[in-house]
Every structure is written in structure tokens, then in C-alpha cells.
Design a protein around this motif. Structure first.
Motif, short mmCIF file in Angstrom:
data_model
loop_
_atom_site.label_atom_id
_atom_site.label_comp_id
_atom_site.label_asym_id
_atom_site.label_seq_id
_atom_site.Cartn_x
_atom_site.Cartn_y
_atom_site.Cartn_z
N SER A 123 10.56 -3.38 1.82
CA SER A 123 11.38 -2.41 2.56
C SER A 123 12.86 -2.74 2.46
CB SER A 123 10.96 -2.37 4.03
OG SER A 123 11.05 -3.65 4.61
N TRP A 124 13.18 -3.90 1.92
CA TRP A 124 14.54 -4.39 1.71
C TRP A 124 15.48 -4.07 2.85
CZ3 TRP A 124 13.87 -8.28 -0.91
CH2 TRP A 124 13.01 -8.30 -1.99
N PHE A 125 16.55 -3.38 2.59
CA PHE A 125 17.61 -3.21 3.60
C PHE A 125 17.29 -2.16 4.66
CE2 PHE A 125 18.63 -1.01 -0.34
CZ PHE A 125 18.66 0.31 0.09
N TYR A 126 16.16 -1.50 4.57
CA TYR A 126 15.82 -0.48 5.57
C TYR A 126 15.53 -1.09 6.95
CZ TYR A 126 15.74 2.78 1.73
OH TYR A 126 16.10 3.54 0.65
N VAL A 127 14.98 -2.29 6.98
CA VAL A 127 14.75 -2.96 8.26
C VAL A 127 16.08 -3.31 8.91
CG1 VAL A 127 13.82 -5.03 9.37
CG2 VAL A 127 12.48 -3.84 7.62
N THR A 158 5.87 -2.82 -4.44
CA THR A 158 6.51 -1.50 -4.55
C THR A 158 7.66 -1.41 -3.57
OG1 THR A 158 5.04 -0.54 -2.90
CG2 THR A 158 4.32 -0.43 -5.20
N TRP A 159 8.40 -0.30 -3.65
CA TRP A 159 9.51 -0.09 -2.75
C TRP A 159 9.39 1.29 -2.11
CZ3 TRP A 159 15.28 0.82 -4.17
CH2 TRP A 159 16.09 0.67 -3.04
N LYS A 160 10.34 2.20 -2.35
CA LYS A 160 10.38 3.44 -1.57
C LYS A 160 9.94 4.71 -2.29
CE LYS A 160 15.16 4.51 -2.63
NZ LYS A 160 16.42 4.97 -2.14
N VAL A 165 11.63 5.24 7.36
CA VAL A 165 11.47 4.88 5.94
C VAL A 165 10.54 3.67 5.82
CG1 VAL A 165 12.65 4.09 3.85
CG2 VAL A 165 13.73 5.81 5.30
N VAL A 166 10.75 2.66 6.66
CA VAL A 166 9.91 1.45 6.62
C VAL A 166 8.45 1.82 6.89
CG1 VAL A 166 9.43 -0.77 7.75
CG2 VAL A 166 11.81 -0.08 7.29
N GLU A 167 8.22 2.60 7.92
CA GLU A 167 6.85 2.99 8.26
C GLU A 167 6.21 3.80 7.14
OE1 GLU A 167 6.98 4.86 12.12
OE2 GLU A 167 7.77 3.02 13.04
N ASN A 168 6.98 4.67 6.50
CA ASN A 168 6.43 5.47 5.40
C ASN A 168 6.06 4.57 4.22
OD1 ASN A 168 5.83 8.16 4.26
ND2 ASN A 168 7.38 7.52 2.77
N ILE A 169 6.93 3.64 3.88
CA ILE A 169 6.65 2.71 2.78
C ILE A 169 5.34 1.96 3.05
CG2 ILE A 169 7.39 0.54 1.68
CD1 ILE A 169 10.31 1.59 2.00
N ILE A 170 5.21 1.43 4.25
CA ILE A 170 4.01 0.65 4.61
C ILE A 170 2.77 1.54 4.62
CG2 ILE A 170 2.90 -0.64 6.47
CD1 ILE A 170 5.79 -1.66 7.17
N HIS A 171 2.89 2.71 5.21
CA HIS A 171 1.75 3.63 5.30
C HIS A 171 1.27 4.07 3.91
CE1 HIS A 171 -0.86 6.78 6.80
NE2 HIS A 171 -0.27 7.61 5.96
N VAL A 172 2.18 4.56 3.10
CA VAL A 172 1.81 5.06 1.77
C VAL A 172 1.24 3.93 0.91
CG1 VAL A 172 2.69 6.11 -0.36
CG2 VAL A 172 3.44 6.99 1.85
#
Length: 182
Positions: free
Chosen positions: A151-155, A125-127, A162-169
Motif C-alpha cells: 500500500s506504500w504511501f497510502y497508509v 502487487t500494488w494499486k 485505497v488501502v482497503e481496496n488494495i487489500i480486498h482485491v
């Protein structure tokens, strides 16, 4: 000594009109499916001889024609020789990373079909939170090989919220899917 290597093989230049105009020169053709397959097989032979698991993106292995009810974003396998024709020639030891980034559905027939054909599948998944939740839960309930939160280009951009939200969700949804499958 990695246990697995993701070899990519997604979004072949020319898979759609936007890609064709952006990446290919006038008159230049998309990579023939036969060369795409040979490349995967050659890398797979090299890596599996060293006990390294091979992962590949699934978009060039799926077509909108085969899965008409799904959002066609990750369905790039509509060109001649791609899609199911590629899957039929791949060793079942290859792990397919089936990505869906913008699909609001509750079920994902591509994941089930890939598994039915004998592949281990990682859901990616992504965002978009709704897609993250739906696909992660579906993957867990259907005993996917794993879950990948991209997380693609967010890192690179340092967008850590955004990265933390993607990982958490993603993690939370996959875990809840596992719980509901038991």
C-alpha cells in the motif's frame, strides 16, 4: 523474535537514468553488484543463525533482457553483475518478493523462473486492480509461497479507501486463484 524480516535491497541508486540523476552525484557510480551480494549474504548469515527467514525484493535480481515480454518496471537487474548473476549466488533459503505493479499480462514468467531455480516466491502487487487480479491469481495457481498487497504511501497519507481496496482485491484474487488451482 520475528519469524521473517524483509531486508529490502530494491531499486539500488543508479539502476536507471532517473534514479542515477536523482540519487547519485555527477561521477558517482551505482553500488557494484559484488557489494550488493555481500550485504545480502552477511545479513542472511546473521538472521538465519537466529532462525529468522530472510525476504528480499526481486527487482534487482531480474532483467528486462531475461524477461523481454514482461513490463520492465520491476526489472532493475540489467546493470553489470546484477540480475541472474546475483540469483546464482544467493542461498535458496532466501524468499524473493517478486513485485509487479503495472503489468496487464495473465502470466508472470519471473515468478515461475524464480521457483524453478529453487526460491520460494511471494507475489507482491500494488494499486492497479487488473495487475492485482492477474498476478494474485497467477501466483496462487502456481503455488507461490504467499501474496503481499503493498500500500506504500497510502497508509501514511490516510487514504484508507485505497488501502482497503488494495487489500480486498488482492485477497479475493489470491483466494480465487487457490480455488481454481485445486
Amino acid at each position: 523474535r520475528p519469524e521473517a524480516i524483509h531486508i529490502g535491497h530494491d531499486e539500488v541508486a543508479g539502476h536507471n537514468e532517473q534514479s542515477r540523476t536523482h540519487w547519485l552525484r555527477p561521477g558517482e557510480e551505482m553500488l557494484p553488484a559484488e557489494l550488493f551480494i555481500k550485504d545480502i549474504l552477511r545479513i542472511n548469515t546473521y538472521l538465519t543463525a537466529r532462525d529468522v527467514e530472510v525476504w528480499v525484493w526481486g527487482d534487482m535480481l531480474l532483467s528486462a533482457e531475461e524477461f523481454p515480454a514482461m513490463t520492465d518496471g520491476p526489472m532493475h537487474g540489467g546493470a553489470v553483475g546484477y540480475g541472474k548473476a546475483v540469483r546464482e549466488r544467493l542461498p535458496r533459503s532466501i524468499v524473493i518478493c517478486d513485485w509487479h505493479y503495472d503489468d496487464d499480462r495473465e502470466n508472470f514468467p519471473s515468478l515461475v523462473e524464480l521457483q524453478r531455480e529453487g526460491f520460494r516466491v511471494i507475489a507482491a502487487t500494488w494499486k492497479k486492480e487488473k495487475t492485482i487480479r492477474q498476478f494474485s491469481r497467477f501466483a496462487a495457481r502456481n503455488r507461490a509461497y504467499g501474496m503481499m498487497a503493498t500500500s506504500w504511501f497510502y497508509v501514511q497519507g490516510g487514504n484508507w479507501n485505497v488501502v482497503e481496496n488494495i487489500i480486498h482485491v488482492s485477497g479475493q484474487a489470491f483466494e480465487s486463484g487457490i480455488s481454481s488451482a485445486q
